[in-house]
Design a protein around this motif. Structure first.
Motif, PDB file in Angstrom:
ATOM      1  N   LYS A   1       0.808  -1.220   0.000  1.00 26.03           N
ATOM      2  CA  LYS A   1       0.000   0.000   0.000  1.00 26.03           C
ATOM      3  C   LYS A   1       0.840   1.268   0.000  1.00 26.03           C
ATOM      4  O   LYS A   1       0.328   2.338  -0.302  1.00 26.03           O
ATOM      5  CB  LYS A   1      -0.935   0.014   1.212  1.00 26.03           C
ATOM      6  CG  LYS A   1      -1.956  -1.118   1.213  1.00 26.03           C
ATOM      7  CD  LYS A   1      -2.873  -1.045   2.413  1.00 26.03           C
ATOM      8  CE  LYS A   1      -3.835  -2.232   2.445  1.00 26.03           C
ATOM      9  NZ  LYS A   1      -4.724  -2.194   3.633  1.00 26.03           N
ATOM     10  N   LEU A   2       2.110   1.148   0.368  1.00 30.99           N
ATOM     11  CA  LEU A   2       3.022   2.287   0.313  1.00 30.99           C
ATOM     12  C   LEU A   2       3.900   2.164  -0.921  1.00 30.99           C
ATOM     13  O   LEU A   2       4.431   1.088  -1.204  1.00 30.99           O
ATOM     14  CB  LEU A   2       3.915   2.340   1.553  1.00 30.99           C
ATOM     15  CG  LEU A   2       3.342   2.906   2.845  1.00 30.99           C
ATOM     16  CD1 LEU A   2       4.439   2.990   3.900  1.00 30.99           C
ATOM     17  CD2 LEU A   2       2.696   4.251   2.643  1.00 30.99           C
ATOM     18  N   HIS A   3       4.073   3.281  -1.626  1.00 30.00           N
ATOM     19  CA  HIS A   3       4.838   3.268  -2.869  1.00 30.00           C
ATOM     20  C   HIS A   3       5.792   4.461  -2.913  1.00 30.00           C
ATOM     21  O   HIS A   3       5.494   5.521  -2.355  1.00 30.00           O
ATOM     22  CB  HIS A   3       3.898   3.346  -4.079  1.00 30.00           C
ATOM     23  CG  HIS A   3       2.800   2.330  -4.060  1.00 30.00           C
ATOM     24  ND1 HIS A   3       2.992   1.012  -4.427  1.00 30.00           N
ATOM     25  CD2 HIS A   3       1.492   2.440  -3.695  1.00 30.00           C
ATOM     26  CE1 HIS A   3       1.855   0.353  -4.305  1.00 30.00           C
ATOM     27  NE2 HIS A   3       0.942   1.190  -3.866  1.00 30.00           N
ATOM     28  N   PRO A   4       6.924   4.324  -3.592  1.00 31.95           N
ATOM     29  CA  PRO A   4       7.822   5.465  -3.763  1.00 31.95           C
ATOM     30  C   PRO A   4       7.173   6.543  -4.624  1.00 31.95           C
ATOM     31  O   PRO A   4       6.390   6.251  -5.530  1.00 31.95           O
ATOM     32  CB  PRO A   4       9.036   4.856  -4.479  1.00 31.95           C
ATOM     33  CG  PRO A   4       8.913   3.385  -4.304  1.00 31.95           C
ATOM     34  CD  PRO A   4       7.453   3.087  -4.202  1.00 31.95           C
ATOM     35  N   LEU A   5       7.523   7.782  -4.326  1.00 32.43           N
ATOM     36  CA  LEU A   5       7.162   8.915  -5.179  1.00 32.43           C
ATOM     37  C   LEU A   5       8.446   9.713  -5.382  1.00 32.43           C
ATOM     38  O   LEU A   5       8.758  10.642  -4.638  1.00 32.43           O
ATOM     39  CB  LEU A   5       6.077   9.774  -4.520  1.00 32.43           C
ATOM     40  CG  LEU A   5       5.536  10.945  -5.356  1.00 32.43           C
ATOM     41  CD1 LEU A   5       4.864  10.443  -6.632  1.00 32.43           C
ATOM     42  CD2 LEU A   5       4.562  11.788  -4.548  1.00 32.43           C
ATOM     43  N   GLY A   6       9.218   9.282  -6.357  1.00 29.99           N
ATOM     44  CA  GLY A   6      10.536   9.863  -6.532  1.00 29.99           C
ATOM     45  C   GLY A   6      11.476   9.416  -5.428  1.00 29.99           C
ATOM     46  O   GLY A   6      11.235   8.430  -4.736  1.00 29.99           O
ATOM     47  N   LYS A   7      12.553  10.180  -5.238  1.00 25.89           N
ATOM     48  CA  LYS A   7      13.586   9.796  -4.266  1.00 25.89           C
ATOM     49  C   LYS A   7      13.325  10.342  -2.876  1.00 25.89           C
ATOM     50  O   LYS A   7      13.939   9.874  -1.913  1.00 25.89           O
ATOM     51  CB  LYS A   7      14.952  10.292  -4.765  1.00 25.89           C
ATOM     52  CG  LYS A   7      15.389   9.655  -6.078  1.00 25.89           C
ATOM     53  CD  LYS A   7      16.735  10.202  -6.531  1.00 25.89           C
ATOM     54  CE  LYS A   7      17.170   9.561  -7.845  1.00 25.89           C
ATOM     55  NZ  LYS A   7      18.477  10.110  -8.309  1.00 25.89           N
ATOM     56  N   ARG A   8      12.408  11.329  -2.752  1.00 25.89           N
ATOM     57  CA  ARG A   8      12.255  11.980  -1.446  1.00 25.89           C
ATOM     58  C   ARG A   8      10.798  12.073  -1.004  1.00 25.89           C
ATOM     59  O   ARG A   8      10.428  12.987  -0.260  1.00 25.89           O
ATOM     60  CB  ARG A   8      12.873  13.375  -1.485  1.00 25.89           C
ATOM     61  CG  ARG A   8      14.351  13.383  -1.877  1.00 25.89           C
ATOM     62  CD  ARG A   8      14.981  14.719  -1.609  1.00 25.89           C
ATOM     63  NE  ARG A   8      14.301  15.783  -2.348  1.00 25.89           N
ATOM     64  CZ  ARG A   8      14.253  17.051  -1.951  1.00 25.89           C
ATOM     65  NH1 ARG A   8      14.844  17.395  -0.824  1.00 25.89           N
ATOM     66  NH2 ARG A   8      13.629  17.950  -2.673  1.00 25.89           N
ATOM     67  N   ALA A   9       9.988  11.140  -1.445  1.00 24.31           N
ATOM     68  CA  ALA A   9       8.576  11.156  -1.061  1.00 24.31           C
ATOM     69  C   ALA A   9       8.006   9.758  -1.222  1.00 24.31           C
ATOM     70  O   ALA A   9       8.620   8.864  -1.811  1.00 24.31           O
ATOM     71  CB  ALA A   9       7.790  12.158  -1.920  1.00 24.31           C
ATOM     72  N   ALA A  10       6.818   9.574  -0.667  1.00 23.98           N
ATOM     73  CA  ALA A  10       6.101   8.309  -0.784  1.00 23.98           C
ATOM     74  C   ALA A  10       4.615   8.597  -0.784  1.00 23.98           C
ATOM     75  O   ALA A  10       4.172   9.696  -0.398  1.00 23.98           O
ATOM     76  CB  ALA A  10       6.472   7.369   0.369  1.00 23.98           C
TER      77      ALA A  10
ATOM     78  N   PRO B   1       7.352  10.990 -11.364  1.00 21.05           N
ATOM     79  CA  PRO B   1       7.419  11.499  -9.988  1.00 21.05           C
ATOM     80  C   PRO B   1       8.094  12.858  -9.878  1.00 21.05           C
ATOM     81  O   PRO B   1       7.655  13.709  -9.086  1.00 21.05           O
ATOM     82  CB  PRO B   1       8.215  10.416  -9.249  1.00 21.05           C
ATOM     83  CG  PRO B   1       9.027   9.757 -10.311  1.00 21.05           C
ATOM     84  CD  PRO B   1       8.165   9.775 -11.531  1.00 21.05           C
ATOM     85  N   GLU B   2       9.163  13.080 -10.639  1.00 25.33           N
ATOM     86  CA  GLU B   2       9.894  14.334 -10.486  1.00 25.33           C
ATOM     87  C   GLU B   2       9.070  15.530 -10.954  1.00 25.33           C
ATOM     88  O   GLU B   2       9.151  16.606 -10.353  1.00 25.33           O
ATOM     89  CB  GLU B   2      11.225  14.265 -11.249  1.00 25.33           C
ATOM     90  CG  GLU B   2      12.151  13.160 -10.740  1.00 25.33           C
ATOM     91  CD  GLU B   2      12.361  13.199  -9.229  1.00 25.33           C
ATOM     92  OE1 GLU B   2      12.401  14.318  -8.661  1.00 25.33           O
ATOM     93  OE2 GLU B   2      12.478  12.132  -8.615  1.00 25.33           O
ATOM     94  N   SER B   3       8.269  15.348 -11.999  1.00 24.80           N
ATOM     95  CA  SER B   3       7.443  16.474 -12.448  1.00 24.80           C
ATOM     96  C   SER B   3       6.374  16.806 -11.418  1.00 24.80           C
ATOM     97  O   SER B   3       5.953  17.965 -11.297  1.00 24.80           O
ATOM     98  CB  SER B   3       6.797  16.152 -13.806  1.00 24.80           C
ATOM     99  OG  SER B   3       5.933  15.031 -13.698  1.00 24.80           O
ATOM    100  N   ILE B   4       5.938  15.806 -10.645  1.00 25.19           N
ATOM    101  CA  ILE B   4       4.996  16.064  -9.560  1.00 25.19           C
ATOM    102  C   ILE B   4       5.688  16.822  -8.440  1.00 25.19           C
ATOM    103  O   ILE B   4       5.197  17.851  -7.952  1.00 25.19           O
ATOM    104  CB  ILE B   4       4.409  14.742  -9.027  1.00 25.19           C
ATOM    105  CG1 ILE B   4       3.594  14.036 -10.110  1.00 25.19           C
ATOM    106  CG2 ILE B   4       3.551  14.983  -7.782  1.00 25.19           C
ATOM    107  CD1 ILE B   4       3.116  12.638  -9.725  1.00 25.19           C
ATOM    108  N   LEU B   5       6.861  16.346  -8.020  1.00 23.09           N
ATOM    109  CA  LEU B   5       7.547  16.937  -6.879  1.00 23.09           C
ATOM    110  C   LEU B   5       8.135  18.308  -7.197  1.00 23.09           C
ATOM    111  O   LEU B   5       8.350  19.116  -6.287  1.00 23.09           O
ATOM    112  CB  LEU B   5       8.653  16.000  -6.398  1.00 23.09           C
ATOM    113  CG  LEU B   5       8.191  14.652  -5.840  1.00 23.09           C
ATOM    114  CD1 LEU B   5       9.389  13.780  -5.502  1.00 23.09           C
ATOM    115  CD2 LEU B   5       7.304  14.849  -4.622  1.00 23.09           C
TER     116      LEU B   5
END
Length: 232
Positions: A34-43, A64-68
C-alpha cells in the motif's frame, strides 16, 4: 479495512500502512503493498478501489519528479488523480444482473508525504478530488481505519512526536498500526514503514521493521515499570 498514516517529525516524515486487502465481493483478504515510492524523497499510499490505485501507481511511478517539482504539490497530485477518479466513476456499473451488490465502489483516497526542496509536505486527495494539507497538524490518516488511527495517535500525544526525531516517529507510527491490528481483524500485517528525510525516502525492510517493533516493546516495558512504581 485499510489505514495509511503520515507523521511529521522534527527532522523528517514517517509514513506507515498495513498490508491487508479486503475484497468484499469475493469474501477474501490478502496482503498487498500500500506504500509506494514517489521519486527519491517522497512516498504515497492509497485506500479504496484497487483498480483506481493501480492506475495511479502507473501514473505516479512514471512522472514522480514532475509532480515533486511542481509549484503546488497538492495541485499536481490533484491534476493526475481526478481524471482517473472521473473515468472510474463514469464506467462503474453499480448493479450487475443476477448478482447481489458487493459493496464495491470506485471511491479512493490518496495520501502523500515528502519534500519539495527543503520543505516537507503531507497532502491528501479525497474521493471528490479535494486537496487537504496537513503539514501544520503534522498527522494524517486515510482509509476505513483512519478514525481509529486518529484516536490511537491522540493517546500518544503526550509524547510530542512532532517535536522528536524521526526514529521516535517510526516507533509512534508502528505502535499505532499494531494497536489497530489488535483492535480490528481487517487491519493486518506485515506493516510497511517509510522514513523520509530531505535527502531520501527509505522504505524499511522486514528486518528493519522488526527492529523498530523490538524498540516499541522496550518503550512499552519502560511505561509499565513507571506505572508499577507510580504510587510507591
Amino acid at each position: 479495512m485499510t489505514v495509511v498514516i503520515a507523521l511529521r517529525c522534527l527532522d523528517g516524515l514517517v509514513m506507515g500502512s498495513d498490508s491487508q486487502i479486503t475484497d468484499p465481493g469475493r469474501g477474501l483478504t490478502y496482503p498487498d503493498q500500500k506504500l509506494h515510492p514517489l521519486g527519491k524523497r517522497a512516498a504515497w499510499g492509497g485506500s479504496g478501489s484497487r483498480a483506481v490505485l493501480y492506475d495511479l501507481e502507473q501514473i505516479f511511478g512514471s512522472e514522480p519528479e514532475s509532480i515533486l517539482e511542481a509549484d503546488d504539490i497538492g495541485r499536481a497530485l490533484q491534476a493526475r488523480t481526478v481524471p482517473v477518479l472521473e473515468h472510474h466513476y463514469e464506467c462503474f456499473i453499480e448493479k450487475v444482473p443476477a448478482q447481489e451488490s458487493s459493496g464495491a465502489t470506485p471511491a479512493t483516497y490518496v495520501l502523500a508525504a515528502g519534500y519539495t526542496g527543503d520543505q516537507p509536505f503531507i497532502v491528501d486527495i479525497d474521493p471528490h478530488g479535494l486537496i487537504g494539507r496537513h503539514e501544520g497538524t503534522g498527522f494524517q490518516a486515510i482509509g476505513s481505519g483512519a478514525p481509529m488511527a486518529q484516536q490511537a495517535y491522540t493517546l500518544l500525544e503526550n509524547f510530542n512526536m512532532s517535536d522528536r526525531g524521526i526514529d521516535y516517529g517510526l516507533l509512534g507510527v508502528l505502535r499505532v498500526l499494531d494497536a489497530l491490528a489488535v483492535s480490528s481483524p481487517s487491519v493486518g500485517g506485515p506493516m510497511d514503514l517509510c522514513r523520509i528525510t530531505p535527502e531520501e525516502a527509505h522504505h524499511l525492510s522486514p528486518d528493519e521493521v522488526a527492529e523498530v517493533r523490538e524498540q516499541v516493546g522496550q518503550w512499552k516495558d519502560r511505561e509499565q515499570k513507571t506505572l508499577d512504581v507510580l504510587f510507591d
